[in-house]
Motif scaffolding. Structure first.
Motif, short mmCIF file in Angstrom:
data_model
loop_
_atom_site.label_atom_id
_atom_site.label_comp_id
_atom_site.label_asym_id
_atom_site.label_seq_id
_atom_site.Cartn_x
_atom_site.Cartn_y
_atom_site.Cartn_z
N VAL A 157 -6.29 -0.68 0.67
CA VAL A 157 -5.69 -1.55 -0.35
C VAL A 157 -4.21 -1.77 -0.09
N SER A 158 -3.47 -0.67 0.17
CA SER A 158 -2.04 -0.79 0.39
C SER A 158 -1.73 -1.57 1.66
N SER A 159 -2.59 -1.45 2.67
CA SER A 159 -2.36 -2.16 3.92
C SER A 159 -2.55 -3.66 3.73
N PHE A 160 -3.58 -4.06 3.00
CA PHE A 160 -3.76 -5.48 2.70
C PHE A 160 -2.54 -6.04 1.99
N ALA A 161 -2.01 -5.28 1.00
CA ALA A 161 -0.86 -5.74 0.24
C ALA A 161 0.39 -5.82 1.12
N ALA A 162 0.62 -4.78 1.94
CA ALA A 162 1.83 -4.73 2.77
C ALA A 162 1.82 -5.80 3.85
N VAL A 163 0.72 -5.90 4.60
CA VAL A 163 0.65 -6.88 5.68
C VAL A 163 0.65 -8.30 5.12
N MET A 191 -4.64 -8.50 9.66
CA MET A 191 -4.74 -7.87 8.35
C MET A 191 -5.94 -6.93 8.25
N LEU A 192 -7.14 -7.40 8.62
CA LEU A 192 -8.34 -6.60 8.46
C LEU A 192 -8.31 -5.37 9.38
N LYS A 193 -7.95 -5.57 10.63
CA LYS A 193 -7.92 -4.46 11.57
C LYS A 193 -6.88 -3.43 11.16
#
Length: 275
Positions: A157-163, A191-193
């Motif tokens: 979740v945090s990665s989707f938001a940050a990227v 984003m997905l990777k």
């Protein structure tokens, strides 16, 4: 029983402060963590205080002269780290809760059954038995797996938001000054990777490291030194600084090895050769 009594006494001492009293009344998770560990606030403050500093230092150590050229990676990693660090302290922290007789005798539904199952697992593999619970080796291993799944979810979740935020800022900058975007030619993180790799990183490496810190170092070793609070806080501070610094460098290496972050090679000046 004396251990539980001691924790409750410390909890009521903390409730004398208006802000803490308000938080414990509004948030059950916060109350449960303070009941099990009155020093939980100290540990959370220490982690958040060192998060940005050690992250930036580790980022510079790895990126060196490319630090400002890869500033979008630096900002993305730093913001994400500060949010994730909260959960890496929150999730493996020991908890202590008390259920009323009515709650115990109520007819369980599927959600209650799931809560009961998760409630039978310790918050971290090294947690001391609290409230008469005797956790077996299998339950402690399960706590590692469950904790890893929770942190992996936080990472995704945090990665989707940050990227997503980083890509949006890059698009705005490209729209305002197209010449900068052309000259930089920065490879954007997929984003997905990124979400999958970062979630896997948190669920494995970070999960194990923070379970050791929360359960072994701060919950067991620190309890043995409870009569020396200054030493306890110093141990927690040093261990968390080292862990944050190492974790940041480990993530940068992983991101580069998986192609999520391209390492820029500085251009060398062309020197004239004399024949």
């Amino acid at each position: 029983m004396s251990l539980v009594y001691h924790e409750i006494t410390n909890f009521f001492d903390l409730e004398q402060y208006p802000l803490i009293a308000e938080l414990t009344q509004r948030f059950q998770g916060f109350r449960e963590r303070l009941l099990a560990d009155p020093k939980f606030l100290n540990r959370l403050a220490i982690e958040e205080a060192i998060s940005i500093t050690t992250t930036l230092v580790a980022q510079y150590e790895k990126r060196k002269e490319n630090f400002f050229e890869e500033l979008d990676y630096v900002i993305t990693d730093s913001v994400r780290a500060s949010v994730v660090d909260f959960f890496t302290v929150w999730l493996p922290a020991p908890t202590l809760s008390f259920l009323s007789y009515a709650d115990e005798t109520a007819r369980p539904n599927s959600i209650d059954a799931l809560r009961g199952l998760l409630g039978s697992i310790p918050d971290n593999a090294f947690q001391k038995s609290l409230g008469g619970k005797d956790w077996t080796l299998n339950l402690r291993i399960a706590s590692v797996i469950v904790g890893g799944l929770k942190l992996a979810g936080v990472g995704v979740v945090s990665s989707f938001a940050a990227v997503g935020s980083s890509n949006a800022l890059y698009a705005i900058r490209k729209f305002i000054k197209p010449e900068l975007a052309v000259s930089e030619q920065t490879k954007r993180s997929p984003m997905l990777k990124t979400a999958v790799v970062y979630g896997g990183y948190l669920g494995t490496s970070s999960n194990i490291r923070y379970q050791i810190i929360a359960g072994l170092i701060e919950h067991r070793i620190s309890d043995e030194l409870s009569s020396q609070p200054l030493l306890v806080n110093m141990i927690s501070f040093v261990v968390r600084v080292a862990n944050s610094y190492y974790g940041t460098q480990q993530w940068i290496d992983l991101a580069r090895s998986t192609g999520l972050q391209a390492q820029k090679v500085p251009r060398l000046p062309i020197k004239s050769q004399r024949l």
